[in-house]
Scaffold this active site. Structure first.
Site, PDB file in Angstrom:
ATOM      1  N   ALA A   1      10.623   9.831  13.779  1.00 23.06           N
ATOM      2  CA  ALA A   1      10.690   9.679  12.184  1.00 23.06           C
ATOM      3  C   ALA A   1      11.954  11.009  11.873  1.00 23.06           C
ATOM      4  O   ALA A   1      12.083  10.611  10.984  1.00 23.06           O
ATOM      5  CB  ALA A   1       9.855  10.687  11.800  1.00 23.06           C
ATOM      6  N   CYS A   2      12.585  11.495  12.887  1.00 21.79           N
ATOM      7  CA  CYS A   2      13.700  12.281  12.753  1.00 21.79           C
ATOM      8  C   CYS A   2      15.154  11.240  12.879  1.00 21.79           C
ATOM      9  O   CYS A   2      15.753  10.531  13.485  1.00 21.79           O
ATOM     10  CB  CYS A   2      13.734  13.307  13.747  1.00 21.79           C
ATOM     11  SG  CYS A   2      15.336  14.324  13.668  1.00 21.79           S
ATOM     12  N   PRO A   3      15.468  11.799  11.776  1.00 22.83           N
ATOM     13  CA  PRO A   3      16.603  10.817  11.302  1.00 22.83           C
ATOM     14  C   PRO A   3      17.730  10.742  12.668  1.00 22.83           C
ATOM     15  O   PRO A   3      18.688   9.883  12.965  1.00 22.83           O
ATOM     16  CB  PRO A   3      17.264  11.139  10.349  1.00 22.83           C
ATOM     17  CG  PRO A   3      16.591  12.668   9.434  1.00 22.83           C
ATOM     18  CD  PRO A   3      15.469  12.501  10.924  1.00 22.83           C
TER      19      PRO A   3
END
Length: 95
Positions: A77-79
């Site tokens: 979920a982390c860019p």
């Protein structure tokens, strides 16, 4: 409700919001100041703290590269996670 009563209510709400922001800035009642709001100077400018991790994983260094010694937890979920995964793959460390 009269105009004075509504102004008093607005002032009370603003005071509560200000108190909440001060608690966030100081990190709560302990005053640890670990949040981003604690890294603001007197003029409101964000000043990032220096990183505490300055050592490298390299041969002959403080942390030698060893298979199975290090674990990297990545959230998809982390860019920025894709960058970490790409470097692991390019350096053939994803085994």
């Amino acid at each position: 409700m009269s105009k004075i009563d509504s102004s008093t209510a607005e002032i009370a709400a603003l005071k509560q919001e200000l108190a909440m922001l001060k608690r966030l800035k100081t990190g709560g009642p302990q005053g640890t100041g670990k949040g981003a709001l604690a890294q603001v100077d007197t003029k409101g400018k964000f000043v990032r703290k220096e990183s505490t991790f300055r050592d490298e994983i390299k041969k002959g260094g403080k942390y030698p590269p060893e298979s199975g010694r290090y674990v990297l937890y990545v959230s998809y979920a982390c860019p920025w996670a894709s960058r970490c995964l790409a470097v692991l793959h390019l350096k053939n460390l994803d085994n």
